[in-house]
Design a protein around this motif. Structure first.
Motif, mmCIF file in Angstrom:
data_model
loop_
_atom_site.group_PDB
_atom_site.id
_atom_site.type_symbol
_atom_site.label_atom_id
_atom_site.label_comp_id
_atom_site.label_asym_id
_atom_site.label_seq_id
_atom_site.Cartn_x
_atom_site.Cartn_y
_atom_site.Cartn_z
ATOM 1 N N ALA A 18 0.840 -1.200 0.000
ATOM 2 C CA ALA A 18 0.000 0.000 0.000
ATOM 3 C C ALA A 18 0.875 1.250 0.000
ATOM 4 N N ALA A 19 1.983 1.197 0.755
ATOM 5 C CA ALA A 19 2.898 2.343 0.802
ATOM 6 C C ALA A 19 3.606 2.535 -0.536
ATOM 7 N N ILE A 20 4.051 1.436 -1.153
ATOM 8 C CA ILE A 20 4.693 1.514 -2.472
ATOM 9 C C ILE A 20 3.735 2.141 -3.475
ATOM 10 N N ARG A 21 2.508 1.652 -3.482
ATOM 11 C CA ARG A 21 1.479 2.165 -4.389
ATOM 12 C C ARG A 21 1.273 3.663 -4.186
ATOM 13 N N ALA A 22 1.231 4.087 -2.918
ATOM 14 C CA ALA A 22 1.004 5.500 -2.624
ATOM 15 C C ALA A 22 2.166 6.368 -3.096
ATOM 16 N N VAL A 23 3.398 5.893 -2.886
ATOM 17 C CA VAL A 23 4.567 6.654 -3.331
ATOM 18 C C VAL A 23 4.533 6.836 -4.847
ATOM 19 N N VAL A 24 4.265 5.740 -5.552
ATOM 20 C CA VAL A 24 4.278 5.800 -7.020
ATOM 21 C C VAL A 24 3.181 6.729 -7.546
ATOM 22 N N ARG A 25 1.963 6.539 -7.060
ATOM 23 C CA ARG A 25 0.850 7.311 -7.617
ATOM 24 C C ARG A 25 0.826 8.756 -7.137
ATOM 25 N N LYS A 26 1.243 8.982 -5.903
ATOM 26 C CA LYS A 26 1.344 10.366 -5.415
ATOM 27 C C LYS A 26 2.434 11.097 -6.184
ATOM 28 N N GLY A 27 3.534 10.407 -6.433
ATOM 29 C CA GLY A 27 4.610 11.010 -7.204
ATOM 30 C C GLY A 27 4.172 11.361 -8.609
ATOM 31 N N ILE A 28 3.504 10.426 -9.272
ATOM 32 C CA ILE A 28 3.030 10.672 -10.641
ATOM 33 C C ILE A 28 2.013 11.812 -10.660
#
Length: 319
Positions: A18-28
């Motif tokens: 969930a944290a990985i997903r958040a980093v990627v999508r928040k970054g994008i």
């Protein structure tokens, strides 16, 4: 800052995805490119780095473990290893890094920050032992896994009128044992933060017998003692038949609870917000139900404090 990386390090914990997903999508969302580093600091040294798109982190929020895998890396603890990692970061255009893991992972992140590459830590460990945050990613899921096991073992303990010793994870911190023992109705809880008295344990068991209690549950954190060793001590001093269950790595796995999915999402997103300010050496956490960030060195220069009021309460309720 235009390109950042994310890695997971140390023991895996449910909610890391969930944290990985958040980093990627928040970054994008904020116009960044986000690269995933596979196999932790070892992968960083070896250049196992690839750009992640929004679709690459789809359908992972409900999965335990970590999409990016994890590995221990002794080489990264050396100056030479850190410089190799920095070479790879430069080669792949990384300007900042989100590190998801425990205090050992944070030490690596701090080393990179001192070398001029801003890193932000996200607390991922089932032990809930990171100073500066009330909760870590994975603790709630592991806790529920342990409680489910306690409930099932209690059925057998009742049927056979026996005392069961359940060994749970927690080398230096007793949060998992304490919370599981209190919520599972254990008669005795042994945690690293407090010395135990064998005579007191036996006296508690025998008093329960005299009241007509025919089964008991003892929760012991692995940092206190091996469950089988504790059983031998009890047997050698009293005529009490015991059985031992060591839960082991089953506590690390499984689909994360809603709480761990939300924590992972909140922490990962906040880590990106910190990096967008070109700030490193910070760790993300939760204090009084608010997401915060603080000096990362606190995580490995101060001692985690277990809520001993819960420990006192557990004794009062298990009379």
């Amino acid at each position: 800052m235009k390109r950042i990386g994310v890695l997971t390090s140390g023991g895996d914990s449910p909610g890391m995805n969930a944290a990985i997903r958040a980093v990627v999508r928040k970054g994008i969302f904020h116009g960044l490119e986000v690269a995933g580093i596979y196999q932790g600091y070892q992968g960083l040294i070896e250049g196992k780095i690839e750009t992640l798109e929004a679709r690459d982190v789809g359908d992972i929020i409900q999965r335990g473990g970590t999409k990016l895998y994890s590995a221990r890396c002794e080489a990264f603890k050396t100056e030479e290893g850190q410089l190799k990692a920095i070479e790879q970061m430069k080669k792949h255009g990384l300007e900042g890094l989100v590190v998801i893991g425990g205090d050992g992972s944070y030490q690596g992140a701090m080393a990179l920050t001192k070398h001029g590459f801003p890193c932000v830590g996200v607390p991922g460990t089932i032990d809930n032992d990171i100073p500066g945050t009330d909760y870590t990613i994975g603790f709630d899921t592991a806790l529920n896994t342990v409680i489910e096991a306690i409930d099932k073992i209690r059925d057998t303990a009742t049927s056979h009128e026996r005392t069961f010793i359940i060994e749970v994870m927690g080398r230096d911190a007793g949060d998992l044992a304490l919370w599981a023992g209190l919520s599972g109705g254990a008669e005795t809880i042994l945690i690293p933060e407090d010395d135990f008295d064998l005579d007191e344990i036996i006296d508690r068991l025998e008093k329960g017998r005299k009241r007509g209690k025919r089964h008991s549950i003892i929760i012991v954190a692995e940092g206190v003692m091996n469950g089988n060793a504790l059983a031998d001590l009890i047997t050698s001093k009293a005529d009490i038949e015991t059985r031992v269950s060591v839960l082991g790595h089953v506590q690390r796995g499984g689909s994360p609870t809603a709480r761990d999915r939300v924590l992972g999402s909140l922490f990962g997103a906040h880590a990106v917000e910190v990096l967008l300010q070109n700030i490193g050496g910070r760790a993300v956490g939760m204090k009084n139900h608010q997401v915060v960030d603080y000096d990362m060195t606190k995580a490995f220069t101060t001692k985690h404090e277990t809520d001993m009021s819960l420990y006192t309460l557990s004794k009062e309720l298990s009379i």
